[in-house]
Every structure is written in C-alpha cells, then in structure tokens.
Design an enzyme around this catalytic site. Structure first.
Site, short mmCIF file in Angstrom:
data_model
loop_
_atom_site.label_atom_id
_atom_site.label_comp_id
_atom_site.label_asym_id
_atom_site.label_seq_id
_atom_site.Cartn_x
_atom_site.Cartn_y
_atom_site.Cartn_z
N HIS A 306 -5.60 -0.16 -3.78
CA HIS A 306 -4.85 -0.46 -4.99
C HIS A 306 -4.54 0.85 -5.71
O HIS A 306 -5.35 1.76 -5.72
CB HIS A 306 -5.66 -1.38 -5.92
CG HIS A 306 -4.80 -2.07 -6.93
ND1 HIS A 306 -4.47 -1.49 -8.13
CD2 HIS A 306 -4.20 -3.28 -6.90
CE1 HIS A 306 -3.69 -2.32 -8.79
NE2 HIS A 306 -3.51 -3.41 -8.07
N ASP A 363 -5.35 -9.93 -3.03
CA ASP A 363 -4.70 -10.64 -1.93
C ASP A 363 -5.60 -10.83 -0.71
O ASP A 363 -5.21 -11.51 0.23
CB ASP A 363 -3.43 -9.89 -1.50
CG ASP A 363 -2.36 -9.93 -2.58
OD1 ASP A 363 -2.18 -11.01 -3.17
OD2 ASP A 363 -1.74 -8.89 -2.85
N1 CMC Z 1 -5.34 0.52 4.85
C1 CMC Z 1 -5.52 1.77 5.31
N2 CMC Z 1 -5.36 2.90 4.57
C2 CMC Z 1 -5.01 2.74 3.31
C3 CMC Z 1 -4.80 1.47 2.73
C4 CMC Z 1 -4.98 0.34 3.55
N3 CMC Z 1 -4.81 -0.89 3.08
N4 CMC Z 1 -4.46 1.61 1.44
C5 CMC Z 1 -4.43 2.92 1.19
N5 CMC Z 1 -4.77 3.62 2.32
C6 CMC Z 1 -4.91 5.07 2.45
C7 CMC Z 1 -3.54 5.74 2.47
O1 CMC Z 1 -3.06 5.85 3.80
C8 CMC Z 1 -3.84 7.07 1.83
O2 CMC Z 1 -4.53 7.86 2.82
P1 CMC Z 1 -4.33 9.48 2.80
O3 CMC Z 1 -4.93 9.94 1.50
O4 CMC Z 1 -5.07 9.95 4.00
O5 CMC Z 1 -2.86 9.72 2.88
C9 CMC Z 1 -4.89 6.74 0.76
O6 CMC Z 1 -5.54 5.55 1.25
C10 CMC Z 1 -4.30 6.46 -0.61
O7 CMC Z 1 -3.35 5.41 -0.49
P2 CMC Z 1 -1.88 5.43 -1.07
O8 CMC Z 1 -0.99 4.68 -0.13
O9 CMC Z 1 -1.49 6.82 -1.46
O10 CMC Z 1 -2.11 4.58 -2.40
P3 CMC Z 1 -1.00 3.89 -3.28
O11 CMC Z 1 -1.58 3.77 -4.62
O12 CMC Z 1 0.31 4.59 -3.15
O13 CMC Z 1 -0.81 2.44 -2.60
C11 CMC Z 1 -1.24 0.19 -2.02
C12 CMC Z 1 -1.50 1.31 -3.02
C13 CMC Z 1 -1.74 -1.12 -2.59
C14 CMC Z 1 0.28 0.04 -1.79
C15 CMC Z 1 -1.94 0.52 -0.70
O14 CMC Z 1 -3.34 0.59 -0.90
C16 CMC Z 1 -1.62 -0.49 0.39
O15 CMC Z 1 -0.61 -0.36 1.07
N6 CMC Z 1 -2.49 -1.54 0.60
C17 CMC Z 1 -2.21 -2.60 1.54
C18 CMC Z 1 -1.22 -3.60 0.95
C19 CMC Z 1 -1.86 -4.46 -0.11
O16 CMC Z 1 -2.94 -5.01 0.08
N7 CMC Z 1 -1.16 -4.64 -1.23
C20 CMC Z 1 -1.60 -5.50 -2.34
C21 CMC Z 1 -1.92 -4.73 -3.58
S1 CMC Z 1 -2.81 -5.72 -4.82
C22 CMC Z 1 -1.67 -6.95 -5.28
C23 CMC Z 1 -0.60 -6.42 -6.16
O17 CMC Z 1 -0.78 -6.40 -7.38
O18 CMC Z 1 0.43 -5.99 -5.66
#
Ligand code: CMC
Length: 428
Positions: A306, A363
């Site tokens: 998140h 989720d």
């Molecule tokens: N699985 C594997 N790696 C992950 C995941 C995941 N679910 N989420 C984040 N990471 C890694 C990401 O690759 C990055 O790694 P590195 O630092 O090596 O590049 C690190 O963790 C930080 O992640 P980020 O993508 O920079 O974080 P963000 O804040 O931009 O994205 C997120 C947040 C929710 C989009 C992301 O965690 C994600 O894609 N999660 C899976 C989809 C999901 O469950 N979404 C629902 C969110 S909660 C409901 C809502 O309110 O939307």
C-alpha cells in the site's frame, strides 16, 4: 518543528510557509514556487504531494490507524451502520436517531430507478464487466436527473447526494443481473439499505429471497471499511473531475473508472483470480513467492502493499477476523482461504516483504468472502464502489465548499522535441 522552510536556488530565496496538520504529516506551502523561481516541482505518483487539505479521513500508515472524522474504524465497523457512517462522512458528525431515520427514509425513497434505466441495462452484452456497466449507469442516472446537476446550488447537490446513495445498490445489482442475464428486481421500502441490495442482487421473481442477518451484518461492516480512504487514486480522480465544475454524477462515474484498475479496487478481483490460478496450476506458496520476488517475472502478490500503510492495513485486520466465521460453510472457499493464509505467512516472514514493509491490504481477504456469498469475481470491485460512494461524495462536497478551490491543472516538465519545421508528407 513548526517553522517555515527556506528554498534556495542561486540568488533566489523563497520562504515556504509551514502548514500544520491536526495529526499526521505537516506540510510546506509551495504555491509561490513557480512565480518566484520559474521552476516547478516533479513528484511522480504524488508520493510527497498533498493535493488538498481535508477534514474527513485520517490515516497513520506506520501505526496502521484509520479514522473517519476522528472516529476509529474499529469502533465504526463494530457499532455503526453503513448509512450512519455515510452520514458521518458527508455531514461531518454522527447523526442523532431522528437525523438518521430521516436520512434512511430519504435514501430509501430514491432506490427505485426510472423505468427506462432498466431498458438501458438490458442493452449491455452478457458478460460485460460490471464496473463498465456501473460507470455508465451512474452517468445515465445524471441524465435522468437533469434538475440536480448544478454544482453551485446546495439544494441540487443535496438532492444528487441522496439520489446517488439511494440508487447505487440498484445500479450495482442491475450491473450484476445484466451480466448474468437474470431479471431485474425492484427495491422494497420495508427492507434496509443492505437488505435491499442483497435481494436486488440475489433475489428472483420466482421465489422469496431469504435474508440472512449474518450476511447483512457482514456487508454493513465491509461497506463501512471501504467508505473512505483519503486521497487515493479514485478519490483524487473524483476531486479532479469535480474541480472543472463537472456535475457530481460525472465525478462519481470517473471515480468508478479509476477504482476499476487492478492496482486499486480491482485488486479484490485480481486476488481471487491469483488464488484460483495457483490452485489450478498446483503451485506452492514458496515457488510463487520466488516468482513475485523476481522483478523480471512481472508477477505481484495481489492484495499486498500500500502507498500509505507500512504496517498491517487495519481494514484487512478486521476483515481477517471475520473471514473464518463467514467461510466455515464453504469447503471450496476454505481451500482458497488456506492458500491465502499460507501466502500471507510466507510473505510476512520473507525478507523481501519485511524490507519493503509490504502487508496484506483491504483487498487480500474480501474476494474470498464475496465468492463464498455467491458473487462472481468480476463483480467484486462494484462492491468496493458501493462502499466507497459516500467517501467520494463527502470529498467532492468538501472540495466544492472550499472558497480557495481551483481547477486541478498540474504542470509538467517537457522532455520532447524543441521547435522544428513542418515537413510536407511527400518529403518524409
Ligand atoms: N508484490 C510484490 N512486490 C511489491 C508489491 C506486491 N504486491 N507491492 C509493492 N511491491 C514492491 C515494489 O515492486 C517495490 O519494490 P522495489 O523497491 O524493489 O522497486 C516496493 O515494493 C515499493 O512498491 P511501489 O510499487 O513503489 O509502491 P506504490 O506505493 O507505488 O504502490 C501498490 C502501491 C498498492 C500499487 C502496490 O503495493 C501494488 O501494486 N500492490 C498490489 C495491488 C494491490 O493489492 N492493490 C490494492 C491496494 S489497497 C486498495 C486500494 O485502496 O486501492
């Protein structure tokens, strides 16, 4: 520190006034930056940027805290109803018994759609994604309510608020009914909001729909947990569309579209599909986790991570505490639940997830509950939208009540070609 900051660039110095938060991150006001320095800020994904000040929802992502108007989510989820929570979000305080009864009555009066909207729903092809149909349905609702589209008329905004909240269960249920080709049901005044929603979704004209109080309670809780989440992608979209003075229906429909993506609300569908695929492929948690950690694979553990929570999502914690009880009668879902629990355990003890502070989000477990209740996976995100609607409306109204409101219009840093001469097509 409650002092302003100083920005220095060459000979130019700019005082950035300190903006104090009631709780959580304080800020610096950079509104004079462009005029003073000629430069803009760059912040992809708005990781550091507050787009507004808001008094609706507070999240402490490190401590795993979520509050609506100051009330902890745990207290609201266990003691309030969804409409009571909606009132709180929209009007700023908990309703008295009379205020709540009046609100429920007005909402109930607006559950019935114009008969021609049922015709509209019949036009969508079988199998259309319910989020597409829901977004179109909300736009159509605006077209059928042309006398409450003016964002500057408080009485019209109030009518549109009640109309949207009242119609949403019917719109969402019809999106489902049209995707499975079942006849549409009419709402019934004697039923509560959630009872009506369940009957509209699962009832048929050929048999009495039996209401299960445990399922009603579960949905009251689930909708409360989804009701607002400060400036997430869909809420920021609602505010952005609203900032142009587009009507409230257009803004809510845009919110549905933003929510549909798998990185946002669409993750509830993606989680279930991930679990089903793992089970079908016979992949164990450890092997799958190795794929997730291999960045080249492009595989994510859906339902984890998140932008704001760097701790267990409090919504996921509450849902997890209900999951066992709700799923005990469904052997199919229990198999998927076991797999989900195994994935969570594996992730929470894995250095990759620990280092990045990745925890289950809202989720991760909801899809299992929805599936056990008979909803198809592609309908899960519409349930999220139904829950989120009061938050979107509260945020839209707060935005419109702000006298300093401006159209949302970000800047860019241009990196394309500099000026060059047009080449006639015969010379290219
Ligand atoms: N699985 C594997 N790696 C992950 C995941 C995941 N679910 N989420 C984040 N990471 C890694 C990401 O690759 C990055 O790694 P590195 O630092 O090596 O590049 C690190 O963790 C930080 O992640 P980020 O993508 O920079 O974080 P963000 O804040 O931009 O994205 C997120 C947040 C929710 C989009 C992301 O965690 C994600 O894609 N999660 C899976 C989809 C999901 O469950 N979404 C629902 C969110 S909660 C409901 C809502 O309110 O939307």
């Amino acid at each position: 520190m409650t002092e302003s900051a100083t920005f220095k660039h060459g000979d130019t110095e700019l005082e950035l006034p300190f903006v104090e938060a009631a709780q959580g991150n304080d800020g610096y006001d950079i509104s004079k930056l462009l005029a003073t320095t000629g430069n803009v800020t760059l912040d992809p994904g708005f990781v550091n940027t507050a787009s507004c000040s808001s008094a609706i929802t507070f999240i402490d992502g490190n401590a795993g805290v979520l509050q609506y108007r100051g009330y902890p989510i745990e207290q609201l989820a266990s003691q309030a109803t969804f409409l009571e929570t909606s009132y709180l979000l929209i009007y700023g305080q908990l309703p008295t018994a009379d205020e709540l009864a009046d609100f429920e009555h007005k909402v109930s009066d607006r559950m019935l759609l114009d008969e021609r909207m049922r015709e509209l729903y019949r036009m969508f092809p079988r199998g259309a994604h319910p989020m597409q149909v829901l977004s179109a349905g909300i736009m159509a609702l605006g077209a059928f309510n042309r006398d409450n589209l003016d964002p500057h008329d408080d009485a019209q905004v109030e009518e549109a608020t009640l109309r949207l909240i009242g119609s949403m269960p019917t719109l969402a249920a019809y999106a489902y009914k049209s995707s499975v080709g079942e006849p549409f049901m009419y709402p019934q005044k004697k039923l509560s909001y959630v009872e009506n929603y369940l009957r509209l979704s699962f009832g048929t004209p050929v048999a009495e729909y039996e209401i299960d109080p445990a399922v009603v309670k579960a949905f009251e809780t689930l909708f409360i947990l989804h009701a607002d989440h400060e400036q997430n992608c869909s809420t920021a979209t609602v505010r952005m569309v609203g900032s142009s003075d587009a009507n409230i229906y257009a803004s809510m429909s845009a919110g549905v579209n933003a929510l549909s993506g798998p990185l946002h609300g669409g993750a509830n569908q993606a989680v279930l599909e991930m679990l089903v695929k793992l089970r079908e492929d016979g992949l164990d948690a450890k092997t799958f986790m190795n794929q997730v950690k291999d960045k080249k694979s492009g595989v994510k553990l859906m339902g984890f991570g998140h932008r704001v929570y760097k701790n267990y999502d409090p919504r996921a914690r509450i849902i997890k505490s209900h999951v066992d009880e709700l799923l005990r009668n469904s052997s199919k879902s229990n198999a998927l639940l076991d797999l989900a629990l195994e994935l969570e355990d594996t992730a929470l003890s894995d250095e990759y997830f620990i280092e990045r502070k990745l925890y289950p989000n809202v989720d991760f477990y909801t899809g299992l509950i929805y599936e056990a209740m008979g909803f198809p996976a592609n309908y899960f995100t519409a349930l999220f939208a139904l829950g989120r609607l009061p938050g979107w409306i509260a945020q839209w109204r707060e935005e419109h009540a702000d006298p300093k409101r401006k159209i949302g219009r970000p800047r860019q840093i241009y990196i394309g070609e500099t000026e060059r001469d047009y080449v006639p097509i015969t010379e290219r």
